[in-house]
Design an enzyme around this catalytic site. Structure first.
Site, PDB file in Angstrom:
ATOM      1  N   ASN A   9       0.709  -2.215   3.786  1.00  0.00           N
ATOM      2  CA  ASN A   9       1.776  -3.182   3.514  1.00  0.00           C
ATOM      3  C   ASN A   9       2.722  -2.529   2.508  1.00  0.00           C
ATOM      4  O   ASN A   9       2.419  -2.473   1.318  1.00  0.00           O
ATOM      5  CB  ASN A   9       1.151  -4.467   2.955  1.00  0.00           C
ATOM      6  CG  ASN A   9       2.191  -5.479   2.501  1.00  0.00           C
ATOM      7  OD1 ASN A   9       3.383  -5.315   2.771  1.00  0.00           O
ATOM      8  ND2 ASN A   9       1.735  -6.520   1.812  1.00  0.00           N
ATOM      9  N   TRP A  10       3.848  -2.042   3.002  1.00  0.00           N
ATOM     10  CA  TRP A  10       4.757  -1.286   2.136  1.00  0.00           C
ATOM     11  C   TRP A  10       5.597  -2.205   1.247  1.00  0.00           C
ATOM     12  O   TRP A  10       6.344  -1.732   0.389  1.00  0.00           O
ATOM     13  CB  TRP A  10       5.667  -0.385   2.985  1.00  0.00           C
ATOM     14  CG  TRP A  10       4.936   0.694   3.723  1.00  0.00           C
ATOM     15  CD1 TRP A  10       3.586   0.939   3.699  1.00  0.00           C
ATOM     16  CD2 TRP A  10       5.503   1.685   4.590  1.00  0.00           C
ATOM     17  NE1 TRP A  10       3.280   2.018   4.502  1.00  0.00           N
ATOM     18  CE2 TRP A  10       4.439   2.498   5.061  1.00  0.00           C
ATOM     19  CE3 TRP A  10       6.804   1.967   5.022  1.00  0.00           C
ATOM     20  CZ2 TRP A  10       4.647   3.564   5.936  1.00  0.00           C
ATOM     21  CZ3 TRP A  10       7.008   3.035   5.898  1.00  0.00           C
ATOM     22  CH2 TRP A  10       5.936   3.827   6.344  1.00  0.00           C
ATOM     23  N   LYS A  11       5.510  -3.505   1.478  1.00  0.00           N
ATOM     24  CA  LYS A  11       6.266  -4.482   0.672  1.00  0.00           C
ATOM     25  C   LYS A  11       7.746  -4.083   0.609  1.00  0.00           C
ATOM     26  O   LYS A  11       8.277  -3.571   1.590  1.00  0.00           O
ATOM     27  CB  LYS A  11       5.630  -4.631  -0.716  1.00  0.00           C
ATOM     28  CG  LYS A  11       4.126  -4.942  -0.598  1.00  0.00           C
ATOM     29  CD  LYS A  11       3.482  -5.384  -1.874  1.00  0.00           C
ATOM     30  CE  LYS A  11       1.998  -5.669  -1.639  1.00  0.00           C
ATOM     31  NZ  LYS A  11       1.295  -6.139  -2.798  1.00  0.00           N
ATOM     32  N   HIS A  95       1.224 -13.959   3.044  1.00  0.00           N
ATOM     33  CA  HIS A  95       0.814 -13.099   1.926  1.00  0.00           C
ATOM     34  C   HIS A  95       0.964 -13.874   0.616  1.00  0.00           C
ATOM     35  O   HIS A  95       1.884 -14.688   0.466  1.00  0.00           O
ATOM     36  CB  HIS A  95       1.678 -11.832   1.904  1.00  0.00           C
ATOM     37  CG  HIS A  95       1.181 -10.822   0.935  1.00  0.00           C
ATOM     38  ND1 HIS A  95       1.460 -10.898  -0.408  1.00  0.00           N
ATOM     39  CD2 HIS A  95       0.385  -9.730   1.095  1.00  0.00           C
ATOM     40  CE1 HIS A  95       0.851  -9.894  -1.021  1.00  0.00           C
ATOM     41  NE2 HIS A  95       0.198  -9.169  -0.134  1.00  0.00           N
ATOM     42  N   GLU A  97       2.151 -13.120  -2.145  1.00  0.00           N
ATOM     43  CA  GLU A  97       3.474 -12.999  -2.794  1.00  0.00           C
ATOM     44  C   GLU A  97       4.475 -13.943  -2.135  1.00  0.00           C
ATOM     45  O   GLU A  97       5.352 -14.485  -2.803  1.00  0.00           O
ATOM     46  CB  GLU A  97       3.949 -11.533  -2.735  1.00  0.00           C
ATOM     47  CG  GLU A  97       3.183 -10.678  -3.743  1.00  0.00           C
ATOM     48  CD  GLU A  97       2.990  -9.232  -3.338  1.00  0.00           C
ATOM     49  OE1 GLU A  97       3.697  -8.747  -2.439  1.00  0.00           O
ATOM     50  OE2 GLU A  97       2.108  -8.576  -3.930  1.00  0.00           O
ATOM     51  N   GLU A 167      -7.537 -11.725   0.488  1.00  0.00           N
ATOM     52  CA  GLU A 167      -6.938 -11.008  -0.634  1.00  0.00           C
ATOM     53  C   GLU A 167      -6.995 -11.885  -1.879  1.00  0.00           C
ATOM     54  O   GLU A 167      -6.139 -12.744  -2.075  1.00  0.00           O
ATOM     55  CB  GLU A 167      -5.475 -10.683  -0.325  1.00  0.00           C
ATOM     56  CG  GLU A 167      -5.284  -9.807   0.883  1.00  0.00           C
ATOM     57  CD  GLU A 167      -3.962  -9.050   0.806  1.00  0.00           C
ATOM     58  OE1 GLU A 167      -4.000  -7.827   0.775  1.00  0.00           O
ATOM     59  OE2 GLU A 167      -2.900  -9.693   0.750  1.00  0.00           O
ATOM     60  N   GLY A 173      -2.504  -5.585  -6.722  1.00  0.00           N
ATOM     61  CA  GLY A 173      -1.612  -4.806  -7.579  1.00  0.00           C
ATOM     62  C   GLY A 173      -2.051  -4.750  -9.030  1.00  0.00           C
ATOM     63  O   GLY A 173      -1.290  -4.347  -9.902  1.00  0.00           O
ATOM     64  N   SER A 213      -5.986  -3.971  -4.410  1.00  0.00           N
ATOM     65  CA  SER A 213      -6.299  -2.722  -5.119  1.00  0.00           C
ATOM     66  C   SER A 213      -7.298  -1.835  -4.374  1.00  0.00           C
ATOM     67  O   SER A 213      -8.139  -1.193  -5.005  1.00  0.00           O
ATOM     68  CB  SER A 213      -6.785  -3.021  -6.538  1.00  0.00           C
ATOM     69  OG  SER A 213      -5.763  -3.670  -7.273  1.00  0.00           O
ATOM     70  N   GLY A 234      -1.707  -2.270  -0.286  1.00  0.00           N
ATOM     71  CA  GLY A 234      -0.338  -2.207  -0.796  1.00  0.00           C
ATOM     72  C   GLY A 234      -0.079  -0.853  -1.446  1.00  0.00           C
ATOM     73  O   GLY A 234       0.232   0.129  -0.785  1.00  0.00           O
ATOM     74  N   GLY A 235      -0.228  -0.803  -2.764  1.00  0.00           N
ATOM     75  CA  GLY A 235       0.122   0.383  -3.547  1.00  0.00           C
ATOM     76  C   GLY A 235      -0.362   1.716  -2.969  1.00  0.00           C
ATOM     77  O   GLY A 235       0.414   2.665  -2.838  1.00  0.00           O
TER      78      GLY A 235
HETATM   79  P1  PGA Z   1      -2.434  -3.754  -3.503  1.00  0.00           P
HETATM   80  O1  PGA Z   1      -1.756  -4.848  -2.528  1.00  0.00           O
HETATM   81  O2  PGA Z   1      -3.250  -2.848  -2.598  1.00  0.00           O
HETATM   82  O3  PGA Z   1      -1.290  -3.046  -4.130  1.00  0.00           O
HETATM   83  O4  PGA Z   1      -3.285  -4.497  -4.448  1.00  0.00           O
HETATM   84  C1  PGA Z   1      -2.475  -5.426  -1.472  1.00  0.00           C
HETATM   85  C2  PGA Z   1      -1.608  -6.416  -0.750  1.00  0.00           C
HETATM   86  O5  PGA Z   1      -0.818  -7.103  -1.403  1.00  0.00           O
HETATM   87  O6  PGA Z   1      -1.674  -6.558   0.491  1.00  0.00           O
END
Ligand code: PGA
Length: 253
Positions: A9-11, A95, A97, A167, A173, A213, A234-235
């Site tokens: 997930n490149w956000k 998600h 966010e 999640e 994050g 994470s 994500g990251g």
């Molecule tokens: P993260 O994000 O790996 O940076 O914690 C995961 C996500 O939001 O899907």
């Protein structure tokens, strides 16, 4: 056997040039990995570019959000058909966010899940509790509500087509991963909920990813748990080296 799904997930990262570079690197390193489903979810403006790079490879394209209506006066939104046309197979729905910053609710998640399925997209339905929910002993209640309401009205033939991503919001994050045992406890719980709703056979066929994470040095431990079927990352999906390392770890399990 469920095939693990590792999705990046490149956000809101990776505009055209960087997205193309990253997708090309991932393609070069992972084109022959057959036992892991690899999904790249770039921002909307990079979808077609990344789609072109991974065309004719086993790597799939996913979007990060969509609207539930087919078309109309919804400024700033995209429909499932538009994502399909851009080459998407998957779409992330609900998600945390989006829930936290853009007013996404279980009801909108449910509408989006149904609209995605109607268009032949695979929804990756995100569920998970906040830190205060966990600390007040409400993690199971929150996850149960996300699953029940998010999948409301779905029949068994639709449920088999979805992916769920657990999640925990406190792990996204933050560098704080849920321990493998903590994650497995919730994954098992979700599978039991699915089993009650759709029967054991269907529940056994649905992929439940973990997200929060996930990194090259913790993915193996998480993935060896019986009900954890991949990761939404994500990251650590933003760098070729770490994304490739994670997929390779899983492919070698
Ligand atoms: P993260 O994000 O790996 O940076 O914690 C995961 C996500 O939001 O899907």
């Amino acid at each position: 056997m469920r095939k693990p799904i590792i999705a990046g997930n490149w956000k809101m990262n990776k505009a055209a040039a960087e997205a193309t570079l990253l997708a090309n690197g991932i393609k070069r390193d992972l084109f022959d990995v057959g036992n892991v489903e690899i999904v790249l979810c770039p921002p909307f403006t990079s979808l077609s570019l990344v789609g072109d790079v991974i065309q004719d490879t086993p790597i799939s394209l996913g979007a990060q959000n969509m609207h539930w209506e087919k078309e109309g006066a919804f400024t700033g939104e995209l429909s499932a058909a538009m994502l399909k046309e851009a080459g998407c197979k998957y779409v992330i729905i609900g998600h945390s966010e989006r829930r936290a910053y853009f007013g996404e609710t279980n009801e909108s998640v449910n509408k989006k899940v149904k609209a995605a399925l109607r268009e032949g997209l695979v929804p990756i339905v995100c569920v998970g509790e906040k830190l205060e929910d966990r600390e007040s002993g409400k993690a199971f209640d929150v996850v149960s509500e996300h699953v029940e309401k998010g999948l409301e009205g779905l029949g068994e033939s639709e449920a088999v087509k979805i992916v769920i991503a657990y999640e925990p919001v406190w792990a996204i994050g933050t560098g704080k991963t849920a321990s493998a045992a903590q994650a497995e406890e919730i994954h098992k719980f979700i599978r039991e909920l699915l089993s009650k709703k759709y029967g054991k056979k269907t529940s056994e066929s649905i992929c439940i990813q973990y997200g929060g994470s996930v990194k090259p040095d913790n993915i193996k431990e998480l993935m060896t748990e019986i009900d954890i079927d991949g990761a939404l990352v994500g990251g650590a999906s933003l760098k070729e080296e770490s994304f490739v390392a994670m997929v390779k770890e899983v492919s070698e399990l």
